[in-house]
Design a protein around this motif. Structure first.
Motif, PDB file in Angstrom:
ATOM      1  N   VAL A 147       1.641   5.340  -1.244  1.00  0.00           N
ATOM      2  CA  VAL A 147       1.241   6.722  -1.870  1.00  0.00           C
ATOM      3  C   VAL A 147       1.770   6.897  -3.063  1.00  0.00           C
ATOM      4  O   VAL A 147       3.179   6.307  -3.228  1.00  0.00           O
ATOM      5  CB  VAL A 147       1.361   8.103  -0.975  1.00  0.00           C
ATOM      6  N   THR A 196      -2.187  10.121  -2.791  1.00  0.00           N
ATOM      7  CA  THR A 196      -3.345   9.102  -2.621  1.00  0.00           C
ATOM      8  C   THR A 196      -2.619   7.648  -2.793  1.00  0.00           C
ATOM      9  O   THR A 196      -1.729   7.145  -3.309  1.00  0.00           O
ATOM     10  CB  THR A 196      -4.188   8.878  -3.805  1.00  0.00           C
ATOM     11  N   MET A 197      -2.934   6.906  -1.461  1.00  0.00           N
ATOM     12  CA  MET A 197      -2.466   5.491  -1.219  1.00  0.00           C
ATOM     13  C   MET A 197      -3.064   4.654  -1.940  1.00  0.00           C
ATOM     14  O   MET A 197      -4.320   4.421  -1.690  1.00  0.00           O
ATOM     15  CB  MET A 197      -2.234   5.006   0.358  1.00  0.00           C
ATOM     16  N   GLU A 198      -2.631   3.736  -2.719  1.00  0.00           N
ATOM     17  CA  GLU A 198      -3.200   2.669  -3.485  1.00  0.00           C
ATOM     18  C   GLU A 198      -2.513   1.370  -3.431  1.00  0.00           C
ATOM     19  O   GLU A 198      -1.401   1.236  -2.803  1.00  0.00           O
ATOM     20  CB  GLU A 198      -3.339   3.060  -4.993  1.00  0.00           C
ATOM     21  N   ALA A 249       0.820  -1.178  -0.200  1.00  0.00           N
ATOM     22  CA  ALA A 249       0.102   0.083  -0.121  1.00  0.00           C
ATOM     23  C   ALA A 249       0.826   1.197   0.176  1.00  0.00           C
ATOM     24  O   ALA A 249       1.559   1.526   1.087  1.00  0.00           O
ATOM     25  CB  ALA A 249      -0.741   0.090   1.159  1.00  0.00           C
TER      26      ALA A 249
END
Lengths: 385, 181, 87
Positions: free
Chosen positions: A12, A179-181, A10
């Motif tokens: 960013v 944005t964390m993905e 996970a």
């Protein structure tokens, strides 16, 4: 090669790019902090501090110096990297052109951000597209995974002897940088194999060369023509590298463009960057309502995929290009590119200018414009402002 | 897919809270997105972080407008803004408060400040409420977030003793959440 | 291997840009009877066209000497005369 399953993390966007850079093993970095890129620089210095990345991080006093420093370093042979955004990219401009004209393989990440005035820290593409004429390959990511993938491919494309050109990896500021993905990262050993050792080296004491010398008009024109030819050659090299990357990762790479739900589409939406994801959702929703719409994603901005775009436009009843950058007094930057390659076609091409300075764009805004297009109600140029 | 909005004040760890939830969900094999909204951040100013959790890949990159869950880290935010703006009719609210009151059809409460203070999670006079709140959220989001996975993620994020304390806050938050009738 | 013809680099080599000696209007001529072998002319020559003979006397390479006269100016014994090329 078998598909290599990597670790799922996970991350960013800035940390995903830093991770890819670490795996590409650059030896010299020079980065000046600027929002929204700074956390990438912080992560890279953390890697160096922990000994996970053996590189010299040059503390420079400006972005101009950052590019100048890695320009000089790159000539001596090492792999180099920098990152910036917005005002920083503008300040770097002179050296951006030097590096492009000198055909130095290196990679720069640009966390796209609006340009002052008025001051803004948020996302649009005005900084990124302003470097379109600098002899740089420019690619744009759709999500955090894409930013990681493109960064790795950028080193390979840049250093390919058929290309020898700097590569700019653009990814939307905040929308991707912060944005964390979910990101699947490759094992280090696979990256080592994917990016071969760098061969480019100009500084050699046994074979001295002059760099930065004046070129006579004849020579200047000759080098510009060679750069034009190399940029055209880069198209097939990029496709080749993407095909190889797809083979290794199992992640579909598509090429310079991706046509989504295009096959039987009467109407086409064109875009690049993070909002392509939102466009997918909009197109799917309209398809559910029986509208024959499709999406053309521009993944590579330079070299511009002229043939693919022209082919995708053929036979459509209408096209709308979503622009996050504008050429004042002319039109949306991406729209102009698309229109230039529609010469002789009768397809009407509309522009929607949106998302400037971080103004959020919702799928319903996209759906609205697309729906209006299908109903003949869309203006030639619409501003969502 | 479920969408969350986390409302707090600068310095309360709102962004970290979103990232912990997403990291935990991803470690379970799901998908997630933590979207901080950055502006002129100052300690104490209202800040927002948004989260998407899903079992399928997420394509959206726009902000969250109609959250399924709103977590309010500081009840005093109600006097400066409407933290519940856009919340779905059937959505849930989780409040950090020692004084339970019903603000939505489905309201939950946890005394995250007390949990943090009892454990000793106080930095510069501020109770670190985010991990207790994340624990409480995990209880409301069981479909996407597993408590054990979350505790692991917290220990990874905060090394050593701090990790132990935060993991305990997660656990107490998880167990301390109550529905307000 | 890098294809050097692809990128703008210069390969420095003697005479690659032509013989600058063709620019000369006045020719420096050393009077060896006055020369003390002090080497000042060698150090001052802006084009590096004065070299030392094995006997340490200076020698001018007229293919590249542009005739600027710096050597004549700095010579402490006035051993270098500037002689017109065209009589």
């Amino acid at each position: 090669m078998l598909v290599q399953k990597g670790k799922v993390l996970a991350l960013v966007g800035n940390h995903a790019v830093a991770y890819a850079v670490k795996q590409a093993k650059p030896q010299v970095l020079a980065v000046f902090p600027i929002t929204p890129q700074t956390t990438m620089l912080e992560k890279l210095s953390e890697y160096i501090d922990k000994g996970e990345l053996r590189a010299e991080l040059i503390k420079v006093e400006s972005e101009h110096s950052a590019m100048a420093a890695i320009f000089g370093a790159a000539l001596a042979g090492p792999r180099v990297f920098t990152a910036t955004a917005s005002q920083g990219l503008l300040y770097m401009t002179e050296m951006i052109y030097w590096v492009g004209g000198q055909r130095v393989p290196l990679v720069a990440a640009v966390a796209t951000r609006a340009i002052a005035s008025p001051w803004s820290i948020w996302d649009d593409h005005q900084d990124f597209v302003s470097k379109r004429d600098a002899i740089w390959v420019q690619m744009m990511a759709e999500n955090v995974q894409d930013a990681y993938d493109i960064t790795l491919m950028a080193f390979r494309i840049s250093e390919d002897p058929r290309v020898m050109m700097p590569v700019m990896m653009g990814f939307d500021g905040f929308i991707l940088t912060h944005t964390m993905e979910r990101v699947e990262v490759l094992p280090d050993s696979v990256v080592d194999e994917f990016i071969p050792p760098r061969e480019f080296k100009l500084i050699d004491f046994d074979n001295p060369l002059g760099i930065g010398a004046v070129a006579t008009p004849d020579n200047y024109a000759k080098y510009r023509k060679k750069a034009m030819e190399a940029m055209e050659r880069a198209k097939s090299v990029i496709k080749e590298v993407m095909a190889n990357f797809e083979e290794i990762t199992g992640r579909k790479q598509y090429g310079l463009t991706e046509c989504y739900m295009c096959e039987d589409a009467d109407y086409l939406l064109v875009g690049m960057g993070a909002w392509v994801g939102d466009m997918r959702v909009a197109v799917s929703r309209l398809r559910e309502r029986g509208k024959k719409v499709g999406l053309l994603k521009i993944r590579v901005f330079r070299p511009f995929p002229r043939e693919e775009v022209r082919e995708a436009l053929k036979g459509r009843k209408g096209v709308v290009v979503f622009d996050r950058a504008y050429s004042f007094g002319s039109g949306g930057v991406l729209s102009l590119e698309v229109k230039a390659n529609a010469y002789g076609l009768t397809t009407p091409i509309h522009t929607v200018v949106a998302g400037l300075g971080g103004k959020d764009v919702r799928p319903r805004d996209i759906e609205g414009a697309l729906e209006d297009l299908t109903e003949g109600k869309l203006e030639e140029e619409r501003w969502l402002a | 897919m479920i969408e969350l909005s986390i409302k707090g004040r600068g310095g309360q760890g709102v962004v970290t809270a979103g990232e912990l939830l997403v990291a935990s969900s991803i470690s379970e094999g799901f998908y997630g997105q933590s979207i901080p909204f950055y502006g002129g951040e100052r300690r104490g100013a209202p800040v927002t972080s948004e989260v998407r959790l899903s079992k399928e890949p997420i394509f959206l990159h726009r902000r969250v407008y109609n959250p399924d869950v709103v977590a309010v880290f500081d009840a005093s935010l109600f006097s400066v803004m409407n933290p519940l703006e856009g919340l779905k009719e059937n959505g849930k609210v989780l409040m950090n408060s020692s004084n339970p009151r019903k603000v939505w059809r489905e309201t939950y409460v946890v005394d995250a400040t007390k949990i943090a203070q009892d454990i000793g999670l106080v930095i510069a006079g501020w109770a670190v409420v985010n991990t207790a709140m994340v624990g409480a959220l995990a209880n409301l989001l069981k479909e996407y977030v597993d408590l054990d996975a979350l505790e692991e993620v917290v220990k990874e994020e905060f090394p050593g003793k701090l990790g132990e304390m935060n993991a305990e806050a997660v656990s107490l938050g998880y167990r301390g959440v109550k529905k307000v009738d | 291997m890098i294809d050097l013809s692809e990128i703008p680099v210069a390969k420095p080599a003697k005479g690659s840009a032509g013989k600058t000696g063709t620019w000369r209007v006045l020719r420096p001529v050393i009077r060896y009877d006055k020369c003390t072998r002090c080497r000042l002319c060698i150090m001052y020559c802006v084009e590096n066209t004065i070299d030392q003979e094995p006997n340490l006397y200076p020698k001018i390479d007229y293919d590249y000497c542009k005739g600027c006269g710096v050597c004549a100016q700095v010579c402490p014994t006035k051993a270098i005369a500037m002689v017109p090329e065209v009589k």
